[in-house]
Scaffold this active site. Structure first.
Site, mmCIF file in Angstrom:
data_model
loop_
_atom_site.group_PDB
_atom_site.id
_atom_site.type_symbol
_atom_site.label_atom_id
_atom_site.label_comp_id
_atom_site.label_asym_id
_atom_site.label_seq_id
_atom_site.Cartn_x
_atom_site.Cartn_y
_atom_site.Cartn_z
ATOM 1 N N LYS A 36 41.513 55.108 46.015
ATOM 2 C CA LYS A 36 41.929 55.157 47.607
ATOM 3 C C LYS A 36 43.205 55.724 47.817
ATOM 4 O O LYS A 36 44.258 55.928 46.829
ATOM 5 C CB LYS A 36 42.562 53.666 47.830
ATOM 6 C CG LYS A 36 41.353 52.708 48.481
ATOM 7 C CD LYS A 36 41.942 51.288 49.005
ATOM 8 C CE LYS A 36 40.807 50.399 48.779
ATOM 9 N NZ LYS A 36 41.208 49.090 49.377
ATOM 10 N N ASP A 80 42.767 51.225 42.990
ATOM 11 C CA ASP A 80 43.768 51.039 44.409
ATOM 12 C C ASP A 80 45.012 51.144 44.103
ATOM 13 O O ASP A 80 45.628 52.252 44.133
ATOM 14 C CB ASP A 80 43.407 49.507 44.670
ATOM 15 C CG ASP A 80 43.898 49.267 46.112
ATOM 16 O OD1 ASP A 80 44.467 50.019 46.674
ATOM 17 O OD2 ASP A 80 43.930 47.789 46.459
ATOM 18 N N GLY A 85 32.876 44.761 39.160
ATOM 19 C CA GLY A 85 32.766 45.667 39.940
ATOM 20 C C GLY A 85 31.785 47.039 39.642
ATOM 21 O O GLY A 85 31.469 47.773 40.188
HETATM 22 P P1 IMP Z 1 44.036 47.918 41.465
HETATM 23 O O1 IMP Z 1 44.293 47.128 40.172
HETATM 24 O O2 IMP Z 1 45.081 47.665 42.886
HETATM 25 O O3 IMP Z 1 43.747 49.191 41.302
HETATM 26 O O4 IMP Z 1 42.658 47.024 41.791
HETATM 27 C C1 IMP Z 1 41.579 47.558 41.258
HETATM 28 C C2 IMP Z 1 40.806 46.247 41.582
HETATM 29 O O5 IMP Z 1 40.791 45.794 42.822
HETATM 30 C C3 IMP Z 1 39.115 46.787 41.781
HETATM 31 O O6 IMP Z 1 38.726 46.806 40.326
HETATM 32 C C4 IMP Z 1 38.460 46.009 42.706
HETATM 33 O O7 IMP Z 1 37.954 44.764 41.988
HETATM 34 C C5 IMP Z 1 39.343 45.531 43.660
HETATM 35 N N1 IMP Z 1 39.573 46.156 44.748
HETATM 36 C C6 IMP Z 1 40.684 47.157 45.272
HETATM 37 N N2 IMP Z 1 40.366 47.574 46.573
HETATM 38 C C7 IMP Z 1 39.032 46.967 46.860
HETATM 39 C C8 IMP Z 1 38.348 47.453 47.953
HETATM 40 O O8 IMP Z 1 38.587 47.908 48.889
HETATM 41 N N3 IMP Z 1 36.898 46.528 47.835
HETATM 42 C C9 IMP Z 1 36.611 45.901 47.038
HETATM 43 N N4 IMP Z 1 37.584 45.684 45.834
HETATM 44 C C10 IMP Z 1 38.565 46.159 45.855
HETATM 45 MG MG MG Z 2 37.521 45.157 39.738
#
Ligand code: IMP
Ligand code: MG
Length: 192
Positions: A125, A97, A38
């Site tokens: 977020k 996230d 991403g």
């Molecule tokens: P975390 O570990 O929950 O912070 O998630 C991070 C990863 O989840 C990011 O690097 C994204 O790859 C994916 N992700 C979280 N939310 C979204 C979204 O709304 N759209 C696309 N990918 C997301």
């Molecule tokens: Mg990611």
């Protein structure tokens, strides 16, 4: 699909982030570690705005949500990284996230001997954080919606958009039908 951030807004956000990173680095050589997949667009735009010595490497992380696989499982592949001993590192990801991905990568890079590890995300977020750490640099705060574009994907698609858009439930169902007609309408999985 609803546009959340236009290409122009993203460009000025990246400009601001690059200025913040530059002030923080004060000319010290910086190793940018992008989190695949991403972050590819953000890394490409950000490094071209950074003054001073910069090197670039990539780590790979995948997190899964909903019914995709075991909930909350996180896979990291750091084997593409060079020796980080004594390096100032900036981890760059698309979105913060729950924060679990960023936290795990920061810890792993510190364990590999990086002198200093900072974290940058294009998006955060609101109301979703599950970890103690905060990213050092945040481009934009966004509401708790599923977003695509500018590197972010849904089911592997939409990374190429030059803007960030929010998908609602109808968009998700339509994208599922268009891209994988045999699949059932699960909630979105967060691919790397
Ligand atoms: P975390 O570990 O929950 O912070 O998630 C991070 C990863 O989840 C990011 O690097 C994204 O790859 C994916 N992700 C979280 N939310 C979204 C979204 O709304 N759209 C696309 N990918 C997301
Ligand atoms: Mg990611």
């Amino acid at each position: 699909m609803r546009v959340l951030l236009t290409a122009a807004e993203l460009a000025s956000g990246i400009e601001r982030l690059a200025a913040e990173v530059g002030r923080d680095a004060r000319g010290t050589p910086l190793m940018v570690v992008g989190v695949l997949t991403g972050s590819i667009v953000i890394v490409a735009d950000l490094i071209r705005r950074l003054d001073g010595p910069v090197s670039v490497s990539m780590a790979w992380a995948s997190s899964y949500r909903g019914t995709a696989t075991e909930p909350g499982s996180l896979e990291l592949h750091l084997d593409l990284l060079p020796d980080l001993a004594g390096q100032d590192v900036l981890v760059v990801d698309d979105i913060f996230d729950t924060g679990r991905t960023m936290e795990a990568i920061v810890v792993a890079l510190e364990e590999r001997g990086a002198a200093r590890v900072r974290s940058l995300v294009l998006l955060r977020k609101q109301g979703r954080g599950e970890v103690a750490m905060e990213p050092d640099f945040v481009g934009f705060e966004i509401p708790d919606v599923f977003v695509v574009g500018y590197g972010l994907d849904f089911d592997g698609t939409f990374r190429q958009l030059d803007h960030v858009a929010a998908l609602d439930a109808a968009d998700i169902a339509a994208a599922r039908a268009a891209h994988s007609p045999s699949r059932s309408p699960d909630p979105p999985s967060c691919a790397p």
